[in-house]
Structures are given as C-alpha cells and as structure tokens.
Scaffold this active site. Structure first.
Site, PDB file in Angstrom:
ATOM      1  N   HIS A   1       0.578   4.395  -2.537  1.00  0.00           N
ATOM      2  CA  HIS A   1       0.320   5.771  -2.084  1.00  0.00           C
ATOM      3  C   HIS A   1       1.457   6.716  -2.449  1.00  0.00           C
ATOM      4  O   HIS A   1       1.260   7.932  -2.527  1.00  0.00           O
ATOM      5  CB  HIS A   1       0.034   5.795  -0.576  1.00  0.00           C
ATOM      6  CG  HIS A   1      -1.365   5.389  -0.250  1.00  0.00           C
ATOM      7  ND1 HIS A   1      -2.093   5.927   0.778  1.00  0.00           N
ATOM      8  CD2 HIS A   1      -2.196   4.496  -0.861  1.00  0.00           C
ATOM      9  CE1 HIS A   1      -3.310   5.380   0.806  1.00  0.00           C
ATOM     10  NE2 HIS A   1      -3.389   4.506  -0.174  1.00  0.00           N
TER      11      HIS A   1
ATOM     12  N   ASN B   1      -4.000   9.028   4.205  1.00  0.00           N
ATOM     13  CA  ASN B   1      -2.800   8.470   4.833  1.00  0.00           C
ATOM     14  C   ASN B   1      -2.807   8.550   6.354  1.00  0.00           C
ATOM     15  O   ASN B   1      -2.193   7.715   7.023  1.00  0.00           O
ATOM     16  CB  ASN B   1      -1.545   9.206   4.331  1.00  0.00           C
ATOM     17  CG  ASN B   1      -1.221   8.889   2.885  1.00  0.00           C
ATOM     18  OD1 ASN B   1      -1.493   7.788   2.403  1.00  0.00           O
ATOM     19  ND2 ASN B   1      -0.631   9.853   2.180  1.00  0.00           N
TER      20      ASN B   1
ATOM     21  N   ARG C   1       0.823  -1.213   0.000  1.00  0.00           N
ATOM     22  CA  ARG C   1       0.000   0.000   0.000  1.00  0.00           C
ATOM     23  C   ARG C   1       0.857   1.264   0.000  1.00  0.00           C
ATOM     24  O   ARG C   1       0.540   2.251  -0.679  1.00  0.00           O
ATOM     25  CB  ARG C   1      -0.925  -0.008   1.224  1.00  0.00           C
ATOM     26  CG  ARG C   1      -1.865   1.194   1.264  1.00  0.00           C
ATOM     27  CD  ARG C   1      -2.898   1.051   2.360  1.00  0.00           C
ATOM     28  NE  ARG C   1      -3.952   2.054   2.212  1.00  0.00           N
ATOM     29  CZ  ARG C   1      -4.249   2.972   3.134  1.00  0.00           C
ATOM     30  NH1 ARG C   1      -3.575   3.022   4.272  1.00  0.00           N
ATOM     31  NH2 ARG C   1      -5.210   3.836   2.911  1.00  0.00           N
TER      32      ARG C   1
ATOM     33  N   HIS D   1      -6.141  -6.002  -2.115  1.00  0.00           N
ATOM     34  CA  HIS D   1      -7.002  -6.133  -0.935  1.00  0.00           C
ATOM     35  C   HIS D   1      -7.302  -7.606  -0.640  1.00  0.00           C
ATOM     36  O   HIS D   1      -8.293  -7.923  -0.022  1.00  0.00           O
ATOM     37  CB  HIS D   1      -8.291  -5.327  -1.111  1.00  0.00           C
ATOM     38  CG  HIS D   1      -8.081  -3.843  -1.049  1.00  0.00           C
ATOM     39  ND1 HIS D   1      -9.083  -2.922  -1.255  1.00  0.00           N
ATOM     40  CD2 HIS D   1      -6.963  -3.110  -0.789  1.00  0.00           C
ATOM     41  CE1 HIS D   1      -8.598  -1.692  -1.134  1.00  0.00           C
ATOM     42  NE2 HIS D   1      -7.302  -1.780  -0.862  1.00  0.00           N
TER      43      HIS D   1
HETATM   44  C1  HEM Z   1      -9.105   1.120  -5.854  1.00  0.00           C
HETATM   45  C2  HEM Z   1      -9.030   2.077  -4.959  1.00  0.00           C
HETATM   46  C3  HEM Z   1      -8.565   1.829  -3.560  1.00  0.00           C
HETATM   47  C4  HEM Z   1      -9.163   2.291  -2.436  1.00  0.00           C
HETATM   48  C5  HEM Z   1     -10.418   3.127  -2.362  1.00  0.00           C
HETATM   49  C6  HEM Z   1      -8.392   1.806  -1.323  1.00  0.00           C
HETATM   50  C7  HEM Z   1      -8.678   2.072   0.001  1.00  0.00           C
HETATM   51  C8  HEM Z   1      -8.069   1.460   1.068  1.00  0.00           C
HETATM   52  C9  HEM Z   1      -8.446   1.660   2.432  1.00  0.00           C
HETATM   53  C10 HEM Z   1      -9.541   2.602   2.922  1.00  0.00           C
HETATM   54  C11 HEM Z   1      -7.666   0.852   3.196  1.00  0.00           C
HETATM   55  C12 HEM Z   1      -7.694   0.699   4.717  1.00  0.00           C
HETATM   56  C13 HEM Z   1      -6.764   1.705   5.361  1.00  0.00           C
HETATM   57  C14 HEM Z   1      -6.872   1.686   6.858  1.00  0.00           C
HETATM   58  O1  HEM Z   1      -7.902   1.320   7.406  1.00  0.00           O
HETATM   59  O2  HEM Z   1      -5.887   2.071   7.526  1.00  0.00           O
HETATM   60  C15 HEM Z   1      -6.786   0.151   2.301  1.00  0.00           C
HETATM   61  C16 HEM Z   1      -5.849  -0.765   2.695  1.00  0.00           C
HETATM   62  C17 HEM Z   1      -5.003  -1.403   1.823  1.00  0.00           C
HETATM   63  N1  HEM Z   1      -4.836  -1.127   0.484  1.00  0.00           N
HETATM   64 FE1  HEM Z   1      -6.124  -0.089  -0.647  1.00  0.00          FE
HETATM   65  N2  HEM Z   1      -7.348   1.069  -1.785  1.00  0.00           N
HETATM   66  C18 HEM Z   1      -7.396   1.069  -3.146  1.00  0.00           C
HETATM   67  C19 HEM Z   1      -6.470   0.499  -4.001  1.00  0.00           C
HETATM   68  C20 HEM Z   1      -5.351  -0.166  -3.583  1.00  0.00           C
HETATM   69  C21 HEM Z   1      -4.239  -0.520  -4.435  1.00  0.00           C
HETATM   70  C22 HEM Z   1      -4.127  -0.161  -5.911  1.00  0.00           C
HETATM   71  C23 HEM Z   1      -3.342  -1.187  -3.659  1.00  0.00           C
HETATM   72  C24 HEM Z   1      -2.017  -1.757  -4.036  1.00  0.00           C
HETATM   73  C25 HEM Z   1      -1.687  -2.175  -5.220  1.00  0.00           C
HETATM   74  C26 HEM Z   1      -3.906  -1.253  -2.331  1.00  0.00           C
HETATM   75  C27 HEM Z   1      -3.341  -1.912  -1.275  1.00  0.00           C
HETATM   76  C28 HEM Z   1      -3.868  -1.930   0.005  1.00  0.00           C
HETATM   77  C29 HEM Z   1      -3.399  -2.813   1.050  1.00  0.00           C
HETATM   78  C30 HEM Z   1      -2.371  -3.913   0.881  1.00  0.00           C
HETATM   79  C31 HEM Z   1      -4.094  -2.471   2.205  1.00  0.00           C
HETATM   80  C32 HEM Z   1      -3.925  -3.061   3.614  1.00  0.00           C
HETATM   81  C33 HEM Z   1      -2.846  -2.240   4.321  1.00  0.00           C
HETATM   82  C34 HEM Z   1      -2.544  -2.661   5.749  1.00  0.00           C
HETATM   83  O3  HEM Z   1      -3.066  -3.660   6.253  1.00  0.00           O
HETATM   84  O4  HEM Z   1      -1.748  -1.957   6.375  1.00  0.00           O
HETATM   85  N3  HEM Z   1      -5.093  -0.587  -2.317  1.00  0.00           N
HETATM   86  N4  HEM Z   1      -7.052   0.548   1.016  1.00  0.00           N
END
Ligand code: HEM
Ligand SMILES: *[C@@H]1O[C@H](CO)[C@@H](O)[C@H](O)[C@H]1NC(C)=O
Ligand SMILES: *[C@@H]1O[C@H](CO)[C@@H](O)[C@H](O)[C@H]1NC(C)=O
Ligand SMILES: *[C@@H]1O[C@H](CO)[C@@H](O)[C@H](O)[C@H]1NC(C)=O
Ligand SMILES: *[C@@H]1O[C@H](CO)[C@@H](O)[C@H](O)[C@H]1NC(C)=O
Ligand SMILES: *[C@@H]1O[C@H](CO)[C@@H](O)[C@H](O)[C@H]1NC(C)=O
Ligand SMILES: *[C@@H]1O[C@H](CO)[C@@H](O)[C@H](O)[C@H]1NC(C)=O
Ligand SMILES: *[C@@H]1O[C@H](CO)[C@@H](O)[C@H](O)[C@H]1NC(C)=O
Length: 355
Positions: free
Chosen positions: A69, A97, A65, A196
């Site tokens: 970002h 973030n 992530r 995800h």
């Molecule tokens: C399509 C639009 C996307 C949205 C709206 C989105 C939104 C989010 C949100 C809201 C979270 C939770 C953050 C938290 O609660 O602290 C999250 C976590 C995450 N996102 Fe996304 N995301 C998107 C695309 C992506 C992409 C493109 C990637 C990587 C290629 C990604 C990888 C991750 C990962 C691995 C997590 C878990 C992080 C952790 O456990 O620390 N996301 N995302």
C-alpha cells in the site's frame, strides 16, 4: 591552450554526466547501502518481528500489505505512514486503508530502535521494505536480497491511494490495469496476489459474494458451496460485517502455495482472488495452475515481483529526506515540538545540490 581545451572537454564530460540529468537518476538502490552506516538494520527488523509474531502472527501479513500500500501510491516512499497535519491528507483515511491498515506501531518501534543504533540514517521507506521481506521469511515464505537506499517523501496523496489501490470487487481487467500502471505485468499480478496466502479480511469486503453478488440476489457462482456456507457462518446476513476470515483456512499464517490450490477449487476469498482463475479464457489461469503445482516457481516469481514493486518511483540521492519519526515529515515534526534533534543537512547533500 592544450590545458584549457582538456579542461573544457572535461567540463563537457562532467556536465554530460552530472549536469544534463537530475543527479538522482544516477543514485541506485543497493543491498549494501547501509553496510557501513547501519550494518545491524536488518537484524533489528528481524528481531522485533520475531518477537511480535509470537503474540500476533497475523502481523507478518499486515506488514507485507503495508509495503504494497506504500508502493502503489506515489512509489515506495513511506507516504502511507504520514499522519494528518496542516499539509498532509493522510492516505490512512483513504477507503482501501481505513479500518484495515495494521502495523503502524510496529514500524514505529523498529524505527525508534534503529534510531538508537544509527540516528538519521535509515529511511522509513526502507524499513517498510525490510519488514515485508523479514515477514515473508518468518512466515516460512521466500527470502530475497533487499535493495536499499530509498528516501522518505515530503507528501502523501489520499486521492491517489483511493484511485491506485485495487479493490476486492475489481474485475480481472481492472486488476491488470492497476498493476500495469505500476509497471507490473500479469505474472507479477498473479504472484503478488499470492500474498493472500496469509492474513485476514473483513466480512464487509466479500459479504456481497455470499448473499447478493453483483446485485443478482444470489451468491457468487464461482464460490464453492461448502466454503460459501462456512463464510456465511462467519459473516451473517445483515450483520455488522466486522468479523474476519482467514484468506487461507488451512494454513492461515503460513506463506505457501495454498492460495492457488484454493482458487482451483473455488475457494478464493475475494472476488479479485477468484477472478484470476474463474475468468473464462484468462491468461492468468495457466499461471495459477503453474504456481499451484510448483511452490518453487511461485516463490521465484514472488521474489522477483516484490523486488520490482519495491523499486516503484523510489526517491534516492538528494530527493526526499530521512524522517526522524515515520508519521511526520521532519519540518512538521519540529513545528509539532516532537523533535528531539535538530535537522542536519548532510555535507554531501550540500555539495551535490550546488553542482
Ligand atoms: C490484486 C489486488 C488486491 C486486492 C484487490 C487486495 C485487497 C485486499 C483486501 C480487501 C484485504 C482485506 C483488508 C481488510 O479486510 O482489512 C487484503 C488483505 C491483504 N492483502 Fe491484499 N489485495 C490485493 C493485492 C495484494 C498484494 C499485491 C499484496 C502484497 C504483495 C497483498 C497483501 C495482503 C495481505 C498480506 C493481506 C492480509 C493483511 C492482514 O491480515 O492484516 N494484497 N487485500
Ligand atoms: C548488532 O546486533 C547484534 C544482535 O543482533 C548485537 O549483538 C550487536 O551488539 C549489535 N551491534 C550494534 C553495533 O548495535
Ligand atoms: C521481545 O519481547 C520481550 C518481552 O516482551 C522484550 O523483553 C524484549 O526486549 C523484546 N525484544 C525485542 C528485540 O523487541
Ligand atoms: C498517527 O495517526 C494514527 C491514526 O492513524 C494514530 O493512532 C497515531 O497515534 C498518530 N501518531 C501520532 C504520533 O500522532
Ligand atoms: C495527488 O495525485 C493526483 C493524481 O496524480 C494529482 O492530480 C494531485 O495533484 C495529487 N495531489 C497532491 C496533494 O499531491
Ligand atoms: C455484473 O453484472 C453486470 C450486468 O448487470 C455484468 O455486465 C457484469 O459482467 C457482472 N459482473 C460480474 C463479475 O459478474
Ligand atoms: C461474527 O459476528 C457475529 C455478529 O455479527 C457473531 O454472532 C458471530 O459469532 C461471529 N462469528 C465468528 C465466527 O466470529
Ligand atoms: C513479467 O515480469 C517478470 C518479472 O517480474 C518477468 O520475469 C516476466 O518475463 C514478465 N512476463 C511477461 C509476460 O512479460
């Protein structure tokens, strides 16, 4: 006479090659960029992440992530790592973030170790990229060859982080346009959302779906009722919403295609996840179905999209710098008295910039 014509022709050719366009447009990323100057960099990254993941398996997701970002905000230039200073408004304080970025310490540990082997050589932007790939591999996801040679920015942009990073309540149209703005198409969107498959999200980012979706006073109708109850147990109504839920309850730390099969049974965690499958008539549905039935197809598309994302607006050649400490640009590091080494311009930079 002949000689001087040849000379001026040479000069024209030379100017055509190097004078007409910025030099950096010729500097390309290459997988072998550090093969002479820091051959061990990827093994250093893998060794540290192997260690970290034993006590904190979620960190692998967090690092994927972090790279995303970085890349969506003025390109993959490590701008996300910069702390607040006199000239920097840290992107870490932008809503997408704040209270949710993880892995900054891990990146600093990697950087410190890399600096010991190869000082002033490897950019923080490349470390973020290598860490994302190594994280995928360690979580049993796909492996790919990482193009290298990014340099680090002198700036960050908090406003751009707020504008460019997609939100969990975005509709499919907004998700598509956020990705299109970065040169990523609909297949890339569906493939990258597959990240995800691991990691966690805070209740605050999906709790409206559980109790009051879109101000209807009811839950999101695209949410499976048993899953809804499970999520309500994790996120009680009116709670502080600081609890975490796994994206993928079955294999929470493993990189696999379960994300897509979850969407097919209305078990997407975020609205932005479920939109890919539940938006009526959407072109993303058939891509979800494909990836759900064929993990190899998902992995191939994920690799391709990750490499594409990792090339967004990169700084190469004479642009940017190699930061000594990832949280500060070198000139401010000196001012802050944190620098241990003096800044050194490479002689190559000197020659190139004088052309
Ligand atoms: C399509 C639009 C996307 C949205 C709206 C989105 C939104 C989010 C949100 C809201 C979270 C939770 C953050 C938290 O609660 O602290 C999250 C976590 C995450 N996102 Fe996304 N995301 C998107 C695309 C992506 C992409 C493109 C990637 C990587 C290629 C990604 C990888 C991750 C990962 C691995 C997590 C878990 C992080 C952790 O456990 O620390 N996301 N995302
Ligand atoms: C490179 O890494 C390997 C282990 O990953 C280590 O044995 C070796 O000493 C390292 N070489 C250098 C030059 O740091
Ligand atoms: C891994 O962790 C152990 C114990 O915490 C530590 O001694 C070792 O140096 C670490 N190795 C790396 C590569 O970080
Ligand atoms: C940079 O900011 C983070 C908070 O975003 C903080 O934890 C860290 O200590 C800061 N780093 C330095 C070197 O000041
Ligand atoms: C941040 O990005 C916005 C939108 O591209 C731009 O208008 C603004 O000038 C940038 N700010 C900084 C400090 O670079
Ligand atoms: C939310 O409600 C508005 C009308 O109040 C509607 O136009 C919109 O489509 C709804 N969004 C979703 C995702 O259902
Ligand atoms: C979530 O947080 C609430 C308090 O808001 C707590 O009572 C509950 O046990 C937590 N649930 C889980 C599954 O962590
Ligand atoms: C989207 O981009 C991928 C590369 O990431 C490419 O293979 C695919 O053909 C593109 N799809 C469309 C519909 O343009």
């Amino acid at each position: 006479m002949k000689y001087s014509i040849a000379n001026s022709l040479l000069c024209i050719v030379f100017l055509g090659l190097f004078g007409g366009l910025p030099l950096s447009s010729y500097a390309q990323l290459s997988p072998t960029f550090y093969s002479k100057t820091c051959p061990n960099v990827s093994s250093i990254v893998t060794d540290i992440l192997t260690n970290v993941s034993k006590t904190d398996p979620r960190m692998l997701a967090s690092l994927v992530r972090l790279h995303f970002h970085d890349c969506f905000v003025q390109g993959c230039d490590a701008s996300v790592l910069l702390n607040n200073t006199a000239t920097i408004e840290s992107e870490q304080d932008a809503p997408p973030n704040s209270n949710s970025l993880r892995g900054l310490d891990v990146i600093n540990n990697i950087k410190t170790t890399v600096e010991k082997s190869c000082p002033n050589t490897v950019s923080c932007a490349d470390i973020l990229t290598l860490a994302a790939q190594a994280a995928s591999v360690l979580a049993k996801g796909p492996s790919w060859i990482v193009p290298l040679g990014r340099r680090d920015s002198f700036t960050a942009n908090r406003t751009l982080a707020t504008v460019n990073l997609p939100a969990p309540f975005n509709t499919l149209d907004l998700l598509k346009s956020a990705f299109a703005k970065q040169g990523l198409n609909t297949t890339d969107l569906v493939a990258l959302s597959g990240a995800h498959t691991f990691g966690r999200a805070h209740c605050s980012l999906f709790v409206d779906r559980l109790y009051n979706f879109n101000r209807t006073g009811s839950p999101d109708p695209t949410l499976d009722t048993i899953y809804l109850q499970q999520l309500r147990n994790i996120c009680p109504n009116g709670g502080p919403n600081t609890n975490l839920s796994s994206f993928d309850p079955t294999t929470p730390d493993r990189f696999d295609k379960n994300y897509y099969s979850n969407l097919q049974v209305k078990k997407g965690l975020l609205q932005s996840d479920q939109e890919l499958f539940s938006t009526s008539g959407a072109d993303t549905i058939k891509v979800v179905n494909k990836f759900s039935s064929d993990q190899n197809a998902f992995f191939e598309s994920f690799k391709e999209a990750m490499v594409k994302m990792s090339k967004i607006d990169v700084l190469t050649g004479t642009k940017g710098e190699i930061r000594k400490q990832c949280n500060f640009i070198n000139s401010e590091l000196t001012e802050l008295g944190l620098a241990t080494m003096t800044q050194q311009e490479s002689s190559e930079d000197g020659i190139l910039s004088s052309i």
